[in-house]
Design an enzyme around this catalytic site. Sequence first.
Site, PDB file in Angstrom:
ATOM      1  N   ALA A  65       8.715   0.343  -3.905  1.00 48.65           N
ATOM      2  CA  ALA A  65       8.891   0.780  -2.562  1.00 48.65           C
ATOM      3  C   ALA A  65       9.493  -0.255  -1.997  1.00 48.65           C
ATOM      4  O   ALA A  65       9.908  -1.559  -2.299  1.00 48.65           O
ATOM      5  CB  ALA A  65       7.317   0.948  -1.932  1.00 48.65           C
ATOM      6  N   GLY A 108       6.499   1.098  -6.966  1.00 46.38           N
ATOM      7  CA  GLY A 108       6.663   2.611  -6.517  1.00 46.38           C
ATOM      8  C   GLY A 108       7.491   3.073  -7.501  1.00 46.38           C
ATOM      9  O   GLY A 108       7.092   4.496  -7.604  1.00 46.38           O
ATOM     10  N   GLU A 111       5.231   4.225 -10.281  1.00 45.75           N
ATOM     11  CA  GLU A 111       4.246   5.182  -9.961  1.00 45.75           C
ATOM     12  C   GLU A 111       4.755   6.509  -9.806  1.00 45.75           C
ATOM     13  O   GLU A 111       4.341   7.559 -10.175  1.00 45.75           O
ATOM     14  CB  GLU A 111       3.594   4.698  -8.596  1.00 45.75           C
ATOM     15  CG  GLU A 111       2.832   3.394  -8.652  1.00 45.75           C
ATOM     16  CD  GLU A 111       2.242   2.999  -7.692  1.00 45.75           C
ATOM     17  OE1 GLU A 111       3.056   2.481  -6.672  1.00 45.75           O
ATOM     18  OE2 GLU A 111       0.890   2.687  -7.397  1.00 45.75           O
ATOM     19  N   GLU A 131       3.322  -5.549  -7.649  1.00 44.71           N
ATOM     20  CA  GLU A 131       2.655  -5.710  -6.743  1.00 44.71           C
ATOM     21  C   GLU A 131       2.099  -6.858  -6.271  1.00 44.71           C
ATOM     22  O   GLU A 131       1.845  -7.587  -5.401  1.00 44.71           O
ATOM     23  CB  GLU A 131       1.905  -4.599  -6.158  1.00 44.71           C
ATOM     24  CG  GLU A 131       2.602  -3.107  -6.022  1.00 44.71           C
ATOM     25  CD  GLU A 131       3.026  -2.328  -7.151  1.00 44.71           C
ATOM     26  OE1 GLU A 131       3.110  -2.990  -8.247  1.00 44.71           O
ATOM     27  OE2 GLU A 131       3.455  -1.095  -6.933  1.00 44.71           O
TER      28      GLU A 131
HETATM   29  N1  DAK Z   1      12.514  -3.548  -1.564  1.00 42.14           N
HETATM   30  C1  DAK Z   1      13.494  -3.763  -0.830  1.00 42.14           C
HETATM   31  N2  DAK Z   1      14.553  -4.243  -1.168  1.00 42.14           N
HETATM   32  C2  DAK Z   1      14.722  -4.509  -2.652  1.00 42.14           C
HETATM   33  C3  DAK Z   1      13.818  -4.012  -3.547  1.00 42.14           C
HETATM   34  C4  DAK Z   1      12.491  -3.518  -2.948  1.00 42.14           C
HETATM   35  N3  DAK Z   1      11.544  -3.150  -3.682  1.00 42.14           N
HETATM   36  N4  DAK Z   1      13.934  -4.472  -4.819  1.00 42.14           N
HETATM   37  C5  DAK Z   1      15.323  -4.967  -4.719  1.00 42.14           C
HETATM   38  N5  DAK Z   1      15.984  -4.658  -3.347  1.00 42.14           N
HETATM   39  C6  DAK Z   1      17.178  -5.357  -2.771  1.00 42.14           C
HETATM   40  C7  DAK Z   1      17.189  -6.751  -2.791  1.00 42.14           C
HETATM   41  O1  DAK Z   1      16.579  -7.312  -1.500  1.00 42.14           O
HETATM   42  C8  DAK Z   1      18.633  -6.995  -2.766  1.00 42.14           C
HETATM   43  O2  DAK Z   1      19.157  -6.793  -1.222  1.00 42.14           O
HETATM   44  P1  DAK Z   1      20.042  -7.750  -0.848  1.00 42.14           P
HETATM   45  O3  DAK Z   1      19.426  -9.165  -0.914  1.00 42.14           O
HETATM   46  O4  DAK Z   1      21.554  -7.790  -1.414  1.00 42.14           O
HETATM   47  O5  DAK Z   1      20.119  -7.480   0.619  1.00 42.14           O
HETATM   48  C9  DAK Z   1      19.154  -5.909  -3.419  1.00 42.14           C
HETATM   49  O6  DAK Z   1      18.158  -5.144  -3.596  1.00 42.14           O
HETATM   50  C10 DAK Z   1      19.643  -6.366  -5.130  1.00 42.14           C
HETATM   51  O7  DAK Z   1      18.296  -7.108  -5.502  1.00 42.14           O
HETATM   52  P2  DAK Z   1      18.441  -8.349  -6.144  1.00 42.14           P
HETATM   53  O8  DAK Z   1      19.428  -9.393  -5.548  1.00 42.14           O
HETATM   54  O9  DAK Z   1      17.109  -8.959  -5.930  1.00 42.14           O
HETATM   55  O10 DAK Z   1      18.797  -7.891  -7.518  1.00 42.14           O
HETATM   56  P3  DAK Z   1      18.418  -8.746  -8.943  1.00 42.14           P
HETATM   57  O11 DAK Z   1      19.275  -8.214 -10.125  1.00 42.14           O
HETATM   58  O12 DAK Z   1      18.476 -10.358  -8.641  1.00 42.14           O
HETATM   59  O13 DAK Z   1      16.984  -8.645  -9.142  1.00 42.14           O
HETATM   60  C11 DAK Z   1      14.878  -7.105  -9.375  1.00 42.14           C
HETATM   61  C12 DAK Z   1      16.248  -7.263  -9.506  1.00 42.14           C
HETATM   62  C13 DAK Z   1      14.594  -5.833  -9.357  1.00 42.14           C
HETATM   63  C14 DAK Z   1      14.257  -7.973 -10.302  1.00 42.14           C
HETATM   64  C15 DAK Z   1      14.517  -7.823  -7.792  1.00 42.14           C
HETATM   65  O14 DAK Z   1      15.177  -7.196  -6.755  1.00 42.14           O
HETATM   66  C16 DAK Z   1      12.830  -7.599  -7.372  1.00 42.14           C
HETATM   67  O15 DAK Z   1      12.360  -8.504  -7.963  1.00 42.14           O
HETATM   68  N6  DAK Z   1      13.043  -6.669  -6.449  1.00 42.14           N
HETATM   69  C17 DAK Z   1      11.533  -6.399  -6.163  1.00 42.14           C
HETATM   70  C18 DAK Z   1      10.600  -5.864  -7.246  1.00 42.14           C
HETATM   71  C19 DAK Z   1       9.282  -5.418  -6.667  1.00 42.14           C
HETATM   72  O16 DAK Z   1       8.526  -6.252  -6.125  1.00 42.14           O
HETATM   73  N7  DAK Z   1       8.693  -4.140  -6.405  1.00 42.14           N
HETATM   74  C20 DAK Z   1       7.516  -3.694  -6.215  1.00 42.14           C
HETATM   75  C21 DAK Z   1       7.586  -3.472  -4.714  1.00 42.14           C
HETATM   76  S1  DAK Z   1       5.838  -3.056  -4.057  1.00 42.14           S
HETATM   77  C22 DAK Z   1       2.279   3.200  -1.360  1.00 42.14           C
HETATM   78  C23 DAK Z   1       3.359   3.750  -2.054  1.00 42.14           C
HETATM   79  C24 DAK Z   1       4.065   2.577  -3.042  1.00 42.14           C
HETATM   80  C25 DAK Z   1       3.841   1.593  -3.053  1.00 42.14           C
HETATM   81  C26 DAK Z   1       2.628   0.924  -2.023  1.00 42.14           C
HETATM   82  C27 DAK Z   1       2.084   1.813  -1.534  1.00 42.14           C
HETATM   83  N8  DAK Z   1       1.495   4.159  -0.609  1.00 42.14           N
HETATM   84  C28 DAK Z   1       1.796   5.513  -0.717  1.00 42.14           C
HETATM   85  C29 DAK Z   1       0.676   3.530   0.101  1.00 42.14           C
HETATM   86  C30 DAK Z   1       4.431   0.680  -3.802  1.00 42.14           C
HETATM   87  C31 DAK Z   1       4.666  -0.742  -3.383  1.00 42.14           C
HETATM   88  C32 DAK Z   1       5.774  -1.388  -4.321  1.00 42.14           C
HETATM   89  O17 DAK Z   1       6.513  -0.766  -5.089  1.00 42.14           O
END
Ligand code: DAK
Length: 257
Positions: A65, A108, A111, A131
């Site tokens: 997400a 997400g 998911e 998360e």
């Molecule tokens: N959200 C927003 N932006 C994201 C993102 C994300 N999840 N993942 C990557 N980006 C963005 C980065 O911020 C970056 O943007 P700029 O800085 O260039 O503006 C761009 O994508 C490229 O990412 P990186 O520069 O970080 O790329 P790398 O290759 O170095 O790293 C990575 C890739 C996937 C390892 C890293 O980006 C990363 O760790 N991303 C976050 C992964 C993460 O934590 N995902 C879980 C998010 S929490 C719900 C429904 C769903 C959910 C919850 C509730 N309800 C229905 C209530 C779900 C929650 C989640 O998914």
Amino acid sequence: MAFQNIIVEIRGQVGLVTLNRPQALNALNEALIAELNEALSDFESNPGIGCTVITGAEKAFAAGADVKEMAQKGYVESYLGKFLDGWTRIAETRKPVIAAVSGFCLGGGLELAMMCDIVIASETARFALPEITLGIMPGAGGTQRLPRFIGKAKAMDLILTGRMMDAAEAERCGLVARVVRPENLLDEAMAAAAKVASFSTPIVMMAKETVNRAQEMSLAEGARFERRLFLSMFATEDQKEGMQAFVAKRKPDFRNR
Ligand code: DAK
């Protein structure tokens, strides 16, 4: 409607949705989820479509997400708003959906993949529920679906450590149905979807519904549910056509009736 965050195509009897926010690794923001819902609803009501494929980009199916969108949310705003609504709708899709996953499939994104009926992964796919590293836990069914896919031991490992799992491990533990070479991912997923769509749509939908009941019911209740739907199939023209075609050694011509 013109979509900003996804690309929607119809290829034969298959609907194809490509998640398209490459600048954010296909992070799933509310606008994207709303568009995905709309596309899935359109496919659902289109009698010419029997199966859907959802795919992303080579680097990321979806990196979760959108954290930037979620970061400032408060409890009351989230509770009163539509934070949960769109995600629930995806899981209620009645026609089969195949996820074709390459690269990051996180949070997400995973998911979403688990809400699909078949997950086909490229060798490059990486899965995680990270998360916990953000001070939250999975919120779109991850804590419930992952143990049903891979068992409690591995689900706890992934959810409590946030670690990433590669495609080979994901296949070994039953998270994905097949792992294919990156260059074949979309072709394999589309071929599987075309195969599903070539069968009787109502029968396919009943089979999907029945398998999903296995996640929710006791064995005895599930078997009774299966028996009821199985018997109802003998009221369809497609059952007659399928069996008569077999006997006559010809290809069946299913009419979805
Ligand atoms: N959200 C927003 N932006 C994201 C993102 C994300 N999840 N993942 C990557 N980006 C963005 C980065 O911020 C970056 O943007 P700029 O800085 O260039 O503006 C761009 O994508 C490229 O990412 P990186 O520069 O970080 O790329 P790398 O290759 O170095 O790293 C990575 C890739 C996937 C390892 C890293 O980006 C990363 O760790 N991303 C976050 C992964 C993460 O934590 N995902 C879980 C998010 S929490 C719900 C429904 C769903 C959910 C919850 C509730 N309800 C229905 C209530 C779900 C929650 C989640 O998914």
